[in-house]
Design a protein around this motif. Structure first.
Motif, short mmCIF file in Angstrom:
data_model
loop_
_atom_site.label_atom_id
_atom_site.label_comp_id
_atom_site.label_asym_id
_atom_site.label_seq_id
_atom_site.Cartn_x
_atom_site.Cartn_y
_atom_site.Cartn_z
N THR A 1 0.81 -1.23 0.00
CA THR A 1 0.00 0.00 0.00
C THR A 1 0.85 1.27 0.00
N LEU B 1 -0.22 4.00 -2.54
CA LEU B 1 -1.48 4.64 -2.14
C LEU B 1 -1.23 5.60 -0.98
N ARG B 2 -0.48 5.14 0.03
CA ARG B 2 -0.22 5.98 1.21
C ARG B 2 0.59 7.22 0.82
N ILE C 1 0.55 8.73 -2.12
CA ILE C 1 -0.35 9.64 -2.85
C ILE C 1 -1.27 10.39 -1.87
N LEU C 2 -1.81 9.63 -0.90
CA LEU C 2 -2.70 10.26 0.08
C LEU C 2 -1.98 11.35 0.87
N SER D 1 -1.03 14.32 -1.36
CA SER D 1 -2.24 15.04 -1.76
C SER D 1 -2.76 15.90 -0.62
N ASN E 1 -5.48 5.96 6.48
CA ASN E 1 -4.35 5.08 6.18
C ASN E 1 -4.88 3.64 6.20
#
Lengths: 71, 243
Positions: free
Chosen positions: B137, B140-141, B143-144, B147, B192
């Motif tokens: 992940t 994804l983490r 990007i989060l 962002s 998360n």
């Protein structure tokens, strides 16, 4: 008779060139410490760089300590 | 503005503050990293992925030394890059920042940036030690996290621009606007996805030390850049007129 006068001139305008240089340094440094997974060295080292993770390991502790997701 | 002087002082200030950050990490964060990596090693032995052999520990010491040694260098690189962003924003906003000394102005901006692009994102996505985090992940983490920082930073910038159009008595509306905006984003952004399975006293201790070390960086950056600006005055030049 002539005379000289020295004055301090304040120039507030921020040079575009400086902004561009600093913005590039910001982006590059952030990527290097926070997100590189072998990408940079892969330019010269090839796919092997993604296994060696030279930069990742070098920045590993700072990456965790500064709050970046690491692994 | 003197371009070379401006760039040099910004980069040096960021680099020095980053070295302070890296040194602070070595002193207060590193023990938690060692403890977390110790748990990772135990998990590797338990699962059979690695054997508890002298060869393992030789290799382990080698890369741990490399990682620890990189703390200060990585601090200098990260400090320089974040300092570059700070320098750009300081140059554009210096005249509107309160205070009559550049150190005070830089510290106020450092406080605002610490809050908007570090502390609020930290509350949503706090730092984690090794052993926390599924490699599957990590994209994804990342990007989060990035962002959220970008949304918070650009949101703060937008509301600052808005405040410039408001009367002095109504500027508080822009602050309230940002607070409401970031609260909505805070709730709306996904959590998360990783479950924290490490001992919580280790995780909380690590997060507290990480928070302190990053805060030291922002304070150092404000003081050093403000002092450099005050001393070197990159926006002023001496001109001679003859008549």
């Amino acid at each position: 008779m002539s005379y000289s006068e020295e004055i301090i001139v304040s120039k507030q305008a921020v040079p575009t060139f400086a902004v561009v240089i600093l913005a590039i340094i910001f982006g590059f440094g952030l990527f290097l410490v926070g997100y590189d997974q072998g990408h940079l060295f892969s330019i010269i080292q090839g796919a092997e760089a993604f296994d060696d993770l030279f930069i990742h390991e070098l920045t590993h502790d700072m990456r965790h300590a500064a709050g970046f997701p690491c692994h | 503005m003197k371009t070379a002087r401006f760039i040099a002082l910004v980069l040096l200030a960021g680099c020095f503050a980053g070295i302070i950050h890296g040194t602070a990490n070595l002193a207060i964060v590193e023990p938690y990293l060692d403890e977390a990596i110790g748990i990772e090693n135990q998990n590797l032995f338990s699962s059979g992925e690695e054997q508890d052999t002298p060869e393992f520990w030789v290799e382990y010491s080698s890369y741990r030394d490399w990682q620890k040694g990189g703390q200060v260098l990585a601090g200098a690189i990260l400090g320089t890059s974040v300092g570059a962003l700070f320098g750009i924003i300081f140059a554009f906003s210096r005249r509107s920042l309160p205070g009559n000394h550049n150190v005070k102005k830089a510290l106020i901006l450092a406080g605002i940036m610490w809050l908007t692009i570090y502390f609020i994102p930290f509350l949503k996505y706090p730092a984690n030690p090794p052993t926390v985090g599924d490699p599957e992940t990590v994209v994804l983490r990342s990007i989060l996290y990035l962002s959220f920082i970008a949304i918070s930073g650009f949101g703060a910038l937008g509301f600052y621009k808005l405040s410039n159009r408001l009367d002095k008595s109504k500027k508080i509306a822009a602050v309230l606007g940002y607070a409401i905006f970031i609260s909505v984003i805070f709730v709306a952004m996904p959590q998360n996805p990783d479950e924290v399975i490490a001992p919580m006293d280790l995780v909380n201790g690590f997060r507290a030390m990480s928070l302190i070390a990053v805060s030291i960086y922002w304070i150092a950056l404000g003081i050093i850049l403000g002092a450099f600006w005050q001393k070197l005055q990159p926006d002023k030049s001496l001109q001679t007129y003859t008549s």
